[in-house]
Design a protein around this motif. Structure first.
Motif, PDB file in Angstrom:
ATOM      1  N   VAL A 380      52.382 -46.818  35.341  1.00  0.00           N
ATOM      2  CA  VAL A 380      52.532 -46.622  36.174  1.00  0.00           C
ATOM      3  C   VAL A 380      50.778 -45.362  35.821  1.00  0.00           C
ATOM      4  CG1 VAL A 380      53.432 -44.149  36.945  1.00  0.00           C
ATOM      5  CG2 VAL A 380      55.096 -46.277  36.002  1.00  0.00           C
ATOM      6  N   SER A 381      50.341 -45.569  37.063  1.00  0.00           N
ATOM      7  CA  SER A 381      48.649 -45.222  37.343  1.00  0.00           C
ATOM      8  C   SER A 381      49.570 -43.029  37.443  1.00  0.00           C
ATOM      9  CB  SER A 381      48.401 -45.331  37.738  1.00  0.00           C
ATOM     10  OG  SER A 381      48.754 -44.972  39.265  1.00  0.00           O
ATOM     11  N   PHE A 382      47.737 -42.572  36.612  1.00  0.00           N
ATOM     12  CA  PHE A 382      48.598 -41.093  37.060  1.00  0.00           C
ATOM     13  C   PHE A 382      47.092 -40.603  36.991  1.00  0.00           C
ATOM     14  CE2 PHE A 382      51.967 -41.832  34.225  1.00  0.00           C
ATOM     15  CZ  PHE A 382      53.101 -41.236  35.960  1.00  0.00           C
ATOM     16  N   PRO A 383      46.733 -40.642  38.523  1.00  0.00           N
ATOM     17  CA  PRO A 383      45.762 -40.268  39.026  1.00  0.00           C
ATOM     18  C   PRO A 383      44.716 -39.237  38.288  1.00  0.00           C
ATOM     19  CG  PRO A 383      45.998 -40.360  41.075  1.00  0.00           C
ATOM     20  CD  PRO A 383      46.770 -40.924  39.609  1.00  0.00           C
ATOM     21  N   GLY A 384      46.137 -37.894  39.053  1.00  0.00           N
ATOM     22  CA  GLY A 384      46.081 -36.516  37.994  1.00  0.00           C
ATOM     23  C   GLY A 384      44.927 -36.111  36.884  1.00  0.00           C
ATOM     24  N   SER A 385      45.809 -36.952  36.116  1.00  0.00           N
ATOM     25  CA  SER A 385      45.944 -36.339  34.210  1.00  0.00           C
ATOM     26  C   SER A 385      44.777 -37.727  33.883  1.00  0.00           C
ATOM     27  CB  SER A 385      46.824 -36.225  34.074  1.00  0.00           C
ATOM     28  OG  SER A 385      47.639 -37.879  33.685  1.00  0.00           O
ATOM     29  N   LYS A 386      44.221 -38.812  34.950  1.00  0.00           N
ATOM     30  CA  LYS A 386      43.542 -40.215  34.255  1.00  0.00           C
ATOM     31  C   LYS A 386      43.894 -40.718  33.419  1.00  0.00           C
ATOM     32  CE  LYS A 386      39.175 -37.481  35.760  1.00  0.00           C
ATOM     33  NZ  LYS A 386      38.048 -36.607  34.789  1.00  0.00           N
ATOM     34  N   GLU A 387      45.097 -41.105  33.643  1.00  0.00           N
ATOM     35  CA  GLU A 387      45.527 -41.858  32.896  1.00  0.00           C
ATOM     36  C   GLU A 387      46.632 -42.795  32.933  1.00  0.00           C
ATOM     37  OE1 GLU A 387      49.971 -39.046  30.347  1.00  0.00           O
ATOM     38  OE2 GLU A 387      47.889 -39.072  30.403  1.00  0.00           O
ATOM     39  N   ILE A 388      46.760 -43.693  32.456  1.00  0.00           N
ATOM     40  CA  ILE A 388      48.445 -44.894  32.408  1.00  0.00           C
ATOM     41  C   ILE A 388      49.122 -44.779  32.021  1.00  0.00           C
ATOM     42  CG2 ILE A 388      48.664 -47.320  33.228  1.00  0.00           C
ATOM     43  CD1 ILE A 388      45.735 -47.590  34.182  1.00  0.00           C
ATOM     44  N   GLN A 389      50.312 -44.565  31.861  1.00  0.00           N
ATOM     45  CA  GLN A 389      51.795 -45.062  31.390  1.00  0.00           C
ATOM     46  C   GLN A 389      52.363 -45.629  30.544  1.00  0.00           C
ATOM     47  OE1 GLN A 389      54.285 -41.584  31.363  1.00  0.00           O
ATOM     48  NE2 GLN A 389      52.870 -40.490  30.613  1.00  0.00           N
ATOM     49  N   ILE A 390      52.710 -46.864  29.800  1.00  0.00           N
ATOM     50  CA  ILE A 390      53.507 -47.827  29.968  1.00  0.00           C
ATOM     51  C   ILE A 390      55.028 -47.647  28.929  1.00  0.00           C
ATOM     52  CG2 ILE A 390      53.323 -50.556  29.129  1.00  0.00           C
ATOM     53  CD1 ILE A 390      51.139 -49.860  29.936  1.00  0.00           C
ATOM     54  N   ILE A 391      55.981 -48.190  30.270  1.00  0.00           N
ATOM     55  CA  ILE A 391      57.062 -47.181  30.001  1.00  0.00           C
ATOM     56  C   ILE A 391      58.141 -48.693  29.694  1.00  0.00           C
ATOM     57  CG2 ILE A 391      58.787 -46.096  31.067  1.00  0.00           C
ATOM     58  CD1 ILE A 391      56.756 -44.526  32.256  1.00  0.00           C
ATOM     59  N   LYS A 392      58.983 -48.223  28.676  1.00  0.00           N
ATOM     60  CA  LYS A 392      59.657 -49.232  28.406  1.00  0.00           C
ATOM     61  C   LYS A 392      61.362 -48.688  29.465  1.00  0.00           C
ATOM     62  CE  LYS A 392      58.189 -51.692  24.846  1.00  0.00           C
ATOM     63  NZ  LYS A 392      58.271 -52.782  25.397  1.00  0.00           N
ATOM     64  N   SER A 394      64.248 -49.462  29.445  1.00  0.00           N
ATOM     65  CA  SER A 394      65.705 -50.074  29.141  1.00  0.00           C
ATOM     66  C   SER A 394      65.832 -48.474  28.089  1.00  0.00           C
ATOM     67  CB  SER A 394      65.689 -50.947  27.666  1.00  0.00           C
ATOM     68  OG  SER A 394      64.463 -50.857  27.355  1.00  0.00           O
ATOM     69  N   THR A 395      64.939 -48.037  27.858  1.00  0.00           N
ATOM     70  CA  THR A 395      64.788 -46.857  26.939  1.00  0.00           C
ATOM     71  C   THR A 395      64.325 -45.563  27.674  1.00  0.00           C
ATOM     72  OG1 THR A 395      63.032 -47.010  26.060  1.00  0.00           O
ATOM     73  CG2 THR A 395      64.591 -48.402  24.922  1.00  0.00           C
ATOM     74  N   LYS A 396      63.715 -45.996  29.048  1.00  0.00           N
ATOM     75  CA  LYS A 396      63.040 -44.376  29.958  1.00  0.00           C
ATOM     76  C   LYS A 396      62.086 -43.720  29.145  1.00  0.00           C
ATOM     77  CE  LYS A 396      67.327 -44.476  32.414  1.00  0.00           C
ATOM     78  NZ  LYS A 396      68.173 -43.083  33.363  1.00  0.00           N
ATOM     79  N   THR A 397      61.160 -44.750  27.868  1.00  0.00           N
ATOM     80  CA  THR A 397      60.176 -43.760  27.132  1.00  0.00           C
ATOM     81  C   THR A 397      58.595 -44.555  27.219  1.00  0.00           C
ATOM     82  OG1 THR A 397      60.609 -45.764  25.746  1.00  0.00           O
ATOM     83  CG2 THR A 397      61.829 -43.336  25.205  1.00  0.00           C
ATOM     84  N   VAL A 398      58.014 -43.634  26.801  1.00  0.00           N
ATOM     85  CA  VAL A 398      56.545 -44.198  27.118  1.00  0.00           C
ATOM     86  C   VAL A 398      56.560 -44.619  25.529  1.00  0.00           C
ATOM     87  CG1 VAL A 398      53.960 -43.138  27.368  1.00  0.00           C
ATOM     88  CG2 VAL A 398      55.953 -42.028  28.799  1.00  0.00           C
ATOM     89  N   ASP A 399      55.867 -46.049  26.209  1.00  0.00           N
ATOM     90  CA  ASP A 399      55.562 -46.857  24.594  1.00  0.00           C
ATOM     91  C   ASP A 399      54.492 -46.758  25.269  1.00  0.00           C
ATOM     92  OD1 ASP A 399      55.979 -48.840  22.899  1.00  0.00           O
ATOM     93  OD2 ASP A 399      54.263 -49.783  24.091  1.00  0.00           O
ATOM     94  N   ARG A 400      52.977 -46.271  25.645  1.00  0.00           N
ATOM     95  CA  ARG A 400      51.729 -46.075  24.674  1.00  0.00           C
ATOM     96  C   ARG A 400      51.021 -45.270  25.878  1.00  0.00           C
ATOM     97  NH1 ARG A 400      47.732 -51.166  24.138  1.00  0.00           N
ATOM     98  NH2 ARG A 400      49.081 -52.406  25.497  1.00  0.00           N
ATOM     99  N   THR A 401      50.202 -44.846  26.050  1.00  0.00           N
ATOM    100  CA  THR A 401      48.888 -44.121  27.141  1.00  0.00           C
ATOM    101  C   THR A 401      47.441 -45.188  27.191  1.00  0.00           C
ATOM    102  OG1 THR A 401      50.263 -41.997  27.012  1.00  0.00           O
ATOM    103  CG2 THR A 401      48.339 -42.205  27.856  1.00  0.00           C
ATOM    104  N   ILE A 402      46.982 -45.017  28.346  1.00  0.00           N
ATOM    105  CA  ILE A 402      45.891 -45.478  28.147  1.00  0.00           C
ATOM    106  C   ILE A 402      45.147 -44.491  29.385  1.00  0.00           C
ATOM    107  CG2 ILE A 402      44.303 -47.754  28.974  1.00  0.00           C
ATOM    108  CD1 ILE A 402      46.678 -49.258  29.441  1.00  0.00           C
TER     109      ILE A 402
END
Length: 518
Positions: A380-392, A394-402
């Protein structure tokens, strides 16, 4: 080349004469001088033979020039073609080798369109494609090499940084321990120096008593000696009591300073044998090349079906979902639909029938786009915070952030790589195995609300501000760009299996379809 030497006239040579040939007759498979050419053109058997200048014949490659028109087994001229064996044959070959073959064709008819056939054209295109593919492979390998060099430098800096932090931490621990050591020494030194100072006073008194005893022995009367001895006895008892108190109160205990190095430090020296490890990983290439055999098979195959064009596409409404503030969508391999609810900062997962399957709140506001990495993970892209979150999911958790260099909007996943639109920079590619990022398509005009998609070996992206749709190769070279009143403020983009491009034209509330060539 056929030959760079002189071609001899075959007719003259058969008469034991030597003449240079001026033309070459492919039918007779021999050269002819100008004199013999006259007879050749006059003879009923050969007047219809097409001849070519010798200089043109010399331009033929040896492998082509050496092709004989006569059967090596029967020494007869080839007259027929067997489609079953894909071979030319003379009349005797038909009886000996092709008696049971069906559909024997006249060679003359088969070769009539040899030079103008689609197959020969496809071969020509195949050769060009091979050259293009070679250039692309070389460029891809060079690009990969540049990435390797950047990765090497990145990890080199990380290793040095880790070492620096370890040294810095150990230096701080060393200074703290040395400070404690000096403080301990100072405290013990103070204790050890305090007692001799006290004993110095007692020593003077003891020396005085010693002098007094000597004087009593020499000069005192008996009464003075008796009474003086009593006084000295009392003083001696005081000093003996004082000395005994030094033993009793521990003032004379031996003092030592001890230093014990932290067990974890010694364990570190014994068990940690490296700062880390280096590994090499490979992933699916972005390049997708079609071989000449595949193209030939398509050309020859009677069942080959050409790809659909935009004229063949009929769009019908299958399902309508009523949501507001949807900024991006993607489809799982399972068929479930995932939507970005920009206004409520959440992911919506819908079943194929449109019923809500899951609702995933997002930790950051104003998400823009989503793409499926597999059936359990999305980006998922978030332009405001200049980051992309990789989300699982099944667990609704953020696996890592780019982290991204600038505002990131549209994104897509292909073959182990994540591609995203980086405002003012272009299309960036992230290797999902090590998160290493490269600027794949340089475009400093790329605006906000731009989206990207891939198909086979091509990349397609929109530029919302400049109202354009651009197609690039997998290595970043621009192939075509479309700009017209039909498309205004394009955003979402998708590509079907035949590389037809679908664009959400937000400026005129429509879906526009472009052919694969723009």
């Amino acid at each position: 080349m056929a030959s760079s030497s002189t071609v001899i006239c075959g007719v003259c040579e058969s008469q034991h004469m030597t003449s240079n040939a001026d033309v070459w007759c492919p039918e007779c498979d021999e050269g002819l001088c100008s004199e013999c050419l006259k007879h050749h053109n006059a003879s009923k058997a050969t007047r219809n033979h097409g001849v070519i200048p010798v200089d043109n014949y010399k331009q033929l490659p040896p492998s082509i020039a050496d092709i004989s028109q006569y059967c090596s087994q029967h020494d007869r001229k080839f007259k027929n073609y067997c489609p079953q064996h894909e071979s030319v044959c003379c009349p005797l070959c038909i009886h000996s080798n092709h008696a049971n073959c069906v559909g024997i064709l006249s060679l003359e008819k088969v070769i009539q369109t040899a030079k103008t056939s689609v197959l020969l054209e496809s071969f020509d295109q195949n050769v060009k494609n091979i050259k293009i593919n070679i250039e692309r492979v070389v460029k891809d390998r060079k690009q990969n090499l540049l990435e390797i060099q950047k990765q090497k430098q990145k990890f080199h800096d990380e290793i040095k940084q880790v070492r620096y932090k370890i040294n810095e931490h150990l230096d701080a621990l060393e200074q703290r321990l040395l400070k404690d050591l000096y403080a301990a020494e100072k405290k013990v030194k103070s204790q050890l120096e305090e007692l001799p100072a006290k004993l110095a006073e007692n020593t003077e008194k003891v020396n005085s008593m010693e002098n007094n005893i000597s004087a009593i022995k020499e000069y005192a009367s008996d009464l003075q000696a008796f009474l003086g001895s009593k006084m000295i006895e009392t003083e001696i008892q005081k000093h003996e009591t004082f000395l005994q108190s030094l033993f009793d109160d521990g003032s004379l205990r031996k003092i030592d300073i001890h230093c014990k190095i932290e067990d974890k430090i010694t364990d570190l020296l014994a068990t940690v044998t490296s700062l880390g490890s280096i590994s090499i990983k490979s992933s699916t290439p972005l390049l997708s090349m079609k071989t000449g055999q595949e193209i030939q098979a398509q050309t020859r195959s009677l069942s080959y079906v050409p790809p659909s064009t935009i004229n063949d596409i009929t769009m019908t409404l299958r399902k309508k979902y009523n949501f507001s503030g949807i900024a991006g969508c993607s489809i799982f391999p399972t068929g479930d639909l995932i939507l970005i609810d920009n206004g409520n900062h959440r992911l919506l997962i819908l079943k194929e029938d449109g019923t809500l399957k899951s609702d995933i709140p997002l930790s950051i506001q104003l998400p823009v786009d989503v793409t499926c990495i597999d059936d359990k993970t999305v980006a998922v892209s978030f332009p405001g915070s200049k980051e992309i979150q990789i989300i699982k999911v099944s667990t609704k958790t953020v696996d890592r952030t780019i982290q991204t260099a600038d505002y990131c909007y549209g994104l897509c996943y292909s073959g182990g790589y994540l591609l995203y639109c980086n405002t003012g920079r272009g299309i960036h590619k992230v290797n999902m195995s090590d998160s290493c990022s490269t600027n794949l398509v340089k475009d400093n005009t790329l605006s906000q609300w731009s989206y990207v998609s891939t198909s086979k070996d091509k990349i397609f992206y929109t530029n919302s501000l400049h109202h354009t749709v651009t197609c690039c190769s997998s290595t970043g070279e621009k192939i075509w760009e479309y700009k017209d009143q039909l498309i205004r403020s394009p955003r979402g983009i998708s590509v079907d299996k035949d590389s037809n491009v679908y664009i959400a034209s937000s400026g005129n509330n429509s879906i526009v379809i472009l052919s694969s060539d723009g």
